[in-house]
Design an enzyme around this catalytic site. Structure first.
Site, PDB file in Angstrom:
ATOM      1  N   SER A   1      -8.431   0.718 -58.912  1.00  0.00           N
ATOM      2  CA  SER A   1      -7.083   1.286 -58.883  1.00  0.00           C
ATOM      3  C   SER A   1      -6.537   1.505 -60.290  1.00  0.00           C
ATOM      4  O   SER A   1      -6.863   0.764 -61.221  1.00  0.00           O
ATOM      5  CB  SER A   1      -6.161   0.319 -58.135  1.00  0.00           C
ATOM      6  OG  SER A   1      -4.820   0.697 -58.304  1.00  0.00           O
TER       7      SER A   1
ATOM      8  N   LYS B   1      -8.135  -6.051 -59.160  1.00  0.00           N
ATOM      9  CA  LYS B   1      -9.011  -4.874 -59.358  1.00  0.00           C
ATOM     10  C   LYS B   1      -9.740  -4.990 -60.691  1.00  0.00           C
ATOM     11  O   LYS B   1     -10.941  -4.756 -60.787  1.00  0.00           O
ATOM     12  CB  LYS B   1      -8.183  -3.591 -59.309  1.00  0.00           C
ATOM     13  CG  LYS B   1      -7.543  -3.302 -57.957  1.00  0.00           C
ATOM     14  CD  LYS B   1      -8.575  -3.049 -56.884  1.00  0.00           C
ATOM     15  CE  LYS B   1      -7.958  -2.607 -55.578  1.00  0.00           C
ATOM     16  NZ  LYS B   1      -8.932  -2.493 -54.483  1.00  0.00           N
TER      17      LYS B   1
ATOM     18  N   TYR C   1      -2.148  -7.780 -57.586  1.00  0.00           N
ATOM     19  CA  TYR C   1      -3.049  -6.801 -56.965  1.00  0.00           C
ATOM     20  C   TYR C   1      -3.875  -6.077 -58.036  1.00  0.00           C
ATOM     21  O   TYR C   1      -5.104  -6.009 -57.962  1.00  0.00           O
ATOM     22  CB  TYR C   1      -2.215  -5.807 -56.143  1.00  0.00           C
ATOM     23  CG  TYR C   1      -2.964  -4.560 -55.737  1.00  0.00           C
ATOM     24  CD1 TYR C   1      -3.934  -4.607 -54.746  1.00  0.00           C
ATOM     25  CD2 TYR C   1      -2.707  -3.333 -56.358  1.00  0.00           C
ATOM     26  CE1 TYR C   1      -4.629  -3.459 -54.381  1.00  0.00           C
ATOM     27  CE2 TYR C   1      -3.388  -2.194 -56.005  1.00  0.00           C
ATOM     28  CZ  TYR C   1      -4.352  -2.246 -55.014  1.00  0.00           C
ATOM     29  OH  TYR C   1      -5.039  -1.130 -54.663  1.00  0.00           O
TER      30      TYR C   1
END
Ligand code: NAD
Length: 312
Positions: A115, A143, A139
């Site tokens: 991402s 990644k 989050y």
């Protein structure tokens, strides 16, 4: 090719599965169905969780795969800040269990849904792959960390990876049979559509005092079918070149929140209520991709991603 798709019943996964099947690949989906929908796919589905080592190992014991596409992550940025342990555990340990099962069964090609969240507040626009990595959410951190883990599994065991750093996924299949269906929904376009449909009383825009021409956040919206075609290209690349790499997958153009809202008003013909609310923490002013690397190396072009796309 026989491909295992983790998280294949989810939004981007199900559109990619449909394109893989169309291209003649054999596909098995592994998904815990927490966010996915079994009706969205027409291939064998194994219901299981990556945190359960036995469940993921059994899939590799039963079938011989040539490659894996790994979508199965938790992907709610806000939730990751309230419950970081859940995100570190599932996105990292779940991914490690997958890699160990691949290693044990000598499957050495993986495409990972990474991402642009790992770039945080980018220093330069458009964002290049070598931009500094300073995620501003747990989050985004998962990644970045999983990309590092993949690099070690390549170095130590020769498992080759392609990390696809998506920008903001959007859109649905052209025949409308599948699309974005998240509960809870956190993405701008479906939320504005819900307002246009009268399912929500008003649309709140989180801040209009950003350093952008109309004051609202600018993002790069990449059509889910363009994401799907990028995955097919990256699989071919892994098979032909057997090299690890990472790519931005974006359109190279940014649209503001106000532009999205106005376009949906125009297309739907509904003049719904819009209110300006406070900023949310962690939203960079503007983010859009430099996509020259994927265009050059994978010969990929976005086809469906313009906000004003005309069907022909
Ligand atoms: N949607 C976006 O804009 C966007 C942008 C950048 C990256 N991504 C990444 O792309 C991937 C897919 O995103 P999406 O929007 O389709 O999300 P999604 O939630 O619709 O799909 C993820 C799927 O994985 C499954 N899953 C999650 N954890 C699992 C586990 N531990 N074991 C088994 N199954 C599990 C879910 O049930 C779901 O079906 C994610 O990795 C996400 O982080 C998405």
């Amino acid at each position: 090719m026989k491909i295992l798709v983790t998280g294949g019943a989810g939004y981007i996964g199900s559109h990619t599965v449909a394109e893989l099947l169309k291209a003649g690949h054999e596909v098995v989906v592994f998904d815990n169905l927490l966010y996915g929908h079994k009706e969205s796919i027409s291939c064998p589905l194994v219901v299981g969780d990556l945190l359960n080592k036995e469940e993921i190992n059994q899939v590799f014991e039963k079938e011989k795969f040539e490659g894996v596409i790994h979508f199965a992550n938790y992907a709610l940025v806000g939730e990751s800040m309230k419950n970081p342990g859940k995100y570190f555990e599932s996105n990292l340990q779940g991914g490690i269990n997958l890699l160990d099962a691949m290693k044990a069964h000598v499957v050495n090609k993986i495409v990972f849904s990474s991402s642009c969240a790992q770039y945080g507040f980018p220093e330069k626009l458009p964002v290049r792959e070598d931009e500094s990595k300073k995620p501003v959410s747990v989050y985004g951190e998962t990644k970045l960390l999983f990309e590092r883990i993949l690099a070690w599994y390549d170095k130590l065991f020769g498992i080759k990876n392609i990390c696809m750093r998506y920008f903001n996924a959007a859109g649905a299949s052209l025949d409308g049979s599948i699309g974005e269906d998240h509960t809870p929904e956190t993405h701008l376009i479906p939320l504005v559509m819900q307002t246009a449909l009268g399912q929500k009383e008003k649309q709140i825009i989180f801040g209009d005092d950003y350093q952008t021409p109309d004051g609202t956040n600018i993002r790069d919206y990449i059509h889910v079918l363009d994401l799907a075609s990028a995955h097919l290209r990256s699989l071919d690349y892994l098979i032909n070149e057997n090299k690890s790499d990472n790519f931005n997958v974006g359109t190279g153009t940014g649209y503001s929140v106000k532009q999205i809202v106005e376009t949906i008003k125009k297309i739907s013909g509904v003049d719904f209520l819009v209110e300006i609310g406070p900023r949310r923490p962690g939203d960079p002013d503007a983010v859009w991709a430099d996509n020259s690397k994927i265009k050059k190396i994978l010969s990929w072009e976005p086809r469906y991603s313009s906000l004003h796309h005309q069907r022909n």
